[in-house]
Design an enzyme around this catalytic site. Structure first.
Site, short mmCIF file in Angstrom:
data_model
loop_
_atom_site.label_atom_id
_atom_site.label_comp_id
_atom_site.label_asym_id
_atom_site.label_seq_id
_atom_site.Cartn_x
_atom_site.Cartn_y
_atom_site.Cartn_z
N GLU A 25 1.34 -1.28 0.56
CA GLU A 25 0.18 -0.35 0.06
C GLU A 25 0.94 1.47 -0.12
O GLU A 25 0.43 2.51 -0.94
CB GLU A 25 -0.77 -0.06 0.88
N TRP A 50 -19.90 14.89 -18.87
CA TRP A 50 -19.79 15.24 -17.48
C TRP A 50 -21.52 15.94 -17.60
O TRP A 50 -21.73 17.11 -18.58
CB TRP A 50 -18.92 15.36 -16.97
N TRP A 60 1.77 2.23 -3.60
CA TRP A 60 0.96 2.94 -4.57
C TRP A 60 1.82 4.61 -4.45
O TRP A 60 1.49 5.16 -5.60
CB TRP A 60 -0.24 2.78 -3.73
N TRP A 117 -8.75 9.18 -7.76
CA TRP A 117 -9.97 9.34 -8.86
C TRP A 117 -9.56 8.53 -10.29
O TRP A 117 -10.96 8.50 -10.72
CB TRP A 117 -10.01 10.58 -8.78
N TRP A 159 -15.60 14.53 -12.18
CA TRP A 159 -14.59 13.43 -11.27
C TRP A 159 -14.35 14.16 -10.41
O TRP A 159 -12.97 14.04 -9.38
CB TRP A 159 -13.82 12.17 -12.13
N ASN A 178 -9.53 4.78 3.33
CA ASN A 178 -9.25 4.33 2.07
C ASN A 178 -10.37 3.78 0.78
O ASN A 178 -10.99 4.19 -0.28
CB ASN A 178 -8.31 3.91 1.38
#
Length: 621
Positions: A421, A453, A424, A529, A506, A488
């Site tokens: 993790e 969007w 990342w 995202w 987004w 998370n």
């Protein structure tokens, strides 16, 4: 509490951060394909001044034109036109991919290389400065250690410098809670440095363009010949530092900028074909293999050495300077400050304590418990990694040393998972360096810019305030309002809901997170995202859409997390709490004022699939 018997000392030999390599300006960043004919990039503020035509390999002819949908995005706050140009066209993003435009990291490394001989000949004068950025700590700080060694070698004082830039806070959407955390951390850092007779000078520079000039003025005022700083990988910072390196060299100042944020610096991991990885799993295998092959990457750096005895006389005025207050317009209310200060104590000592406690008590079961927000299974050090009060190198090293093996992909499963993790964070920074247009309001997959969007502000307000009628989403968004942080797993759920169920842009959610989370880090936030909206590096197709009810049932089976943050649902049973209006609890929750769902998930899913498909079809010839 356990101590941390970690190996520290000199940087790994043979890397480009060895002092002799830094001084010489060497830049062994491994790149992929050799560059094609390059189109000179320009600073953001200059983009509108030119409409020069280019003929590129992909057939496009105008890299200055904005994306066709840019006006609507700007209208809803996607691009801050006060600081940045219009959203770029897909052709310009692809020009970066095709090596037709130099990446900002290449510009910075070129500045180091181009000034190498000049900087090598600069002799030490009256002082050495370390410029603190997002590295607010004394321990395991690469550039600070290098600065300390240079000051010791020259027999001159080491000075710490930090510049507060209110315009940068606005341009980078920095949350007030994060700014407050940094100011509180500066007070801790000032005390720690003062114990070593090292002053920390903090100054507010109101206009962001004036920051480099003010830094040079400060260096000249104090007779500084050497400036050290750790590298920041966002586009603005890379371009700023590249220009500052060249200006400093012209003025007889050696500015050295080194990698420190990532365990493995960007550019060192490439596939067999020489390209940068865009998928996490093969990248992580290469990351692990690189560290195993070069274990010195996990060597930690000592804190700076104490300044000479006469330092307090030579730079006495700097010790007397106070740390400025949080800039106007960015302050927390007194009520919020009292609550958030208790939740998030500042400084590297708190960071170290949290790391030790987590590794002592929770890391062994991390792989089993990490996805359940009702528990306290996470380390809660993301704020410290974002502010640099803890280095990723220290975190990985400490966890590894608690394992039964020195391998990062063996031994205790909880430790393996937690290190993965942490990796990342490195991965998303590597992505940002190689695909810099993600810093410029573009998705990693440029063709996803063509999706139509929604900008339904009533839906966006319901999402922000936790009143969507979807309990797991509302609980997570209310958690942000209360503690400026979110688990998370919940970040993925609420992001998928905004992009897929509400079909909102987004980037509105990305911005909201940065403006409200205490651990807001651009690369990690953008990567998350991108994953949830299917516009990022994740290889899964756009039709992976989270069902919020199923996610709720799986990761909060008893509704404990929901009931903690949504008190209107505390009378619901374990079945009702996930979908009160669909499971017979309508009267119960209506009486408590809980809203009905603002969309029907199945209908929203069908709509999202159609809109994504239509948008992606626009990029086809």
């Amino acid at each position: 509490m356990a101590t941390m018997p970690l190996k520290r000392g000199r940087p790994p030999k043979g890397t480009f951060d060895d002092p002799k390599d830094v001084a010489a300006g060497t830049t062994p960043l491994k790149r992929g394909r050799p560059p094609k004919r390059q189109v000179p990039d320009v600073e953001p503020e200059d983009l509108d001044a030119s409409n020069k035509k280019f003929k590129l390999a992909n057939g496009s002819s105008n890299l200055r034109d904005p994306h066709p949908f840019s006006a609507e995005a700007e209208e809803h706050g996607i691009v801050l036109r006060k600081y940045y140009p219009h959203e770029m066209s897909n052709a310009r993003a692809l020009a970066y991919n095709n090596n037709e435009i130099p990446r900002p990291i290449e510009t910075l490394l070129g500045a180091l290389e181009g000034t190498g001989q000049t900087r090598k000949g600069i002799k030490a004068k009256d002082a050495v400065v370390h410029w603190f950025k997002m590295d607010l700590r004394t321990s395991d700080n690469r550039a600070l250690w290098l600065a300390s060694q240079k000051a010791k070698e020259a027999g001159v004082p080491l000075i710490g410098l930090y510049v507060i830039s209110p315009e940068d806070f606005k341009a980078h959407l920095t949350a007030p809670v994060r700014i407050d955390f940094m100011i509180r951390t500066l007070h801790v850092l000032k005390q720690d440095l003062a114990a070593l007779d090292i002053p920390l000078y903090v100054e507010t520079v109101e206009t962001r363009k004036d920051v480099p000039e003010r830094i040079i003025e400060f260096l000249e005022e104090w007779g500084v010949s050497h400036l050290f700083a750790n590298m920041e990988y966002e586009v603005d910072e890379l371009r700023r530092d590249a220009n500052l390196i060249k200006t400093c060299a012209e003025k007889g100042i050696d500015m050295q900028v080194v990698h420190d944020t990532c365990v493995v610096p960007p550019g060192l991991l490439t596939s067999g074909s020489g390209k940068q990885y865009s998928v996490y799993s093969p990248w992580r295998r290469a990351w692990v293999a690189k560290i195993h092959a070069d274990p010195e990457l996990l060597n930690l750096f000592d804190a700076p050495e104490k300044n000479p005895a006469n330092a307090r006389d030579k730079v006495a005025a700097l010790f007397d300077c106070e740390i400025p207050d949080v800039p106007e317009g960015h302050q927390l209310s007194e009520k919020d400050a009292q609550r958030l200060h208790a939740i998030w104590p500042a400084g590297e000592h708190e960071a170290r304590a949290r790391l030790e406690k987590f590794c002592d008590e929770k890391i062994g079961q991390y792989h089993n418990a990490r996805n359940f927000p009702a528990g306290v299974s996470t380390s809660n050090i993301s704020v410290h990694l974002a502010a640099g009060t803890l280095s990723a190198r220290t975190a990985v090293r400490y966890a590894r040393d608690r394992n039964k093996t020195k391998k990062l992909d063996a031994g205790m499963e909880g430790i393996q998972t937690w290190i993965s993790e942490l990796a990342w964070r490195d991965f998303y920074k590597h992505v940002m360096v190689n695909w810099p247009y993600i810093c410029m309001n573009k998705p990693f997959k440029p063709e996803y810019s063509n999706i139509t969007w929604s900008y339904n502000m009533a839906h966006f307000d319901a999402w922000k305030t936790g009143h969507t009628g979807f309990p797991i989403v509302d609980a997570a968004m209310r958690q942000v309002q209360s503690m400026s942080w979110m688990h998370n797993r919940c970040r993925m759920i609420v992001a998928s809901f905004l992009a897929k169920d509400l079909l909102l842009d987004w980037r509105m959610g990305e911005r909201y997170f940065m403006e409200n989370l205490i651990d807001g880090d651009f690369a990690s936030n953008n990567g998350g995202w991108g994953f949830s909206a299917s516009v990022g590096v994740d290889p899964q197709p756009y039709f992976r859409i989270f069902n919020p009810v199923l996610q709720s049932e799986k990761f909060d089976p008893k509704g404990e997390y929901i009931k903690k943050w949504v008190p209107e649902l505390r009378e619901c049973n374990e079945k009702e709490v996930h979908d009160p209006y669909g499971r017979g609890a309508a009267k119960k929750v209506e009486k408590m004022g809980y809203p009905k769902p603002i969309v029907v998930h199945k209908d929203s899913r069908d709509r999202a699939l159609a809109v994504y498909k239509e948008g992606l079809g626009r990029d086809k010839p």
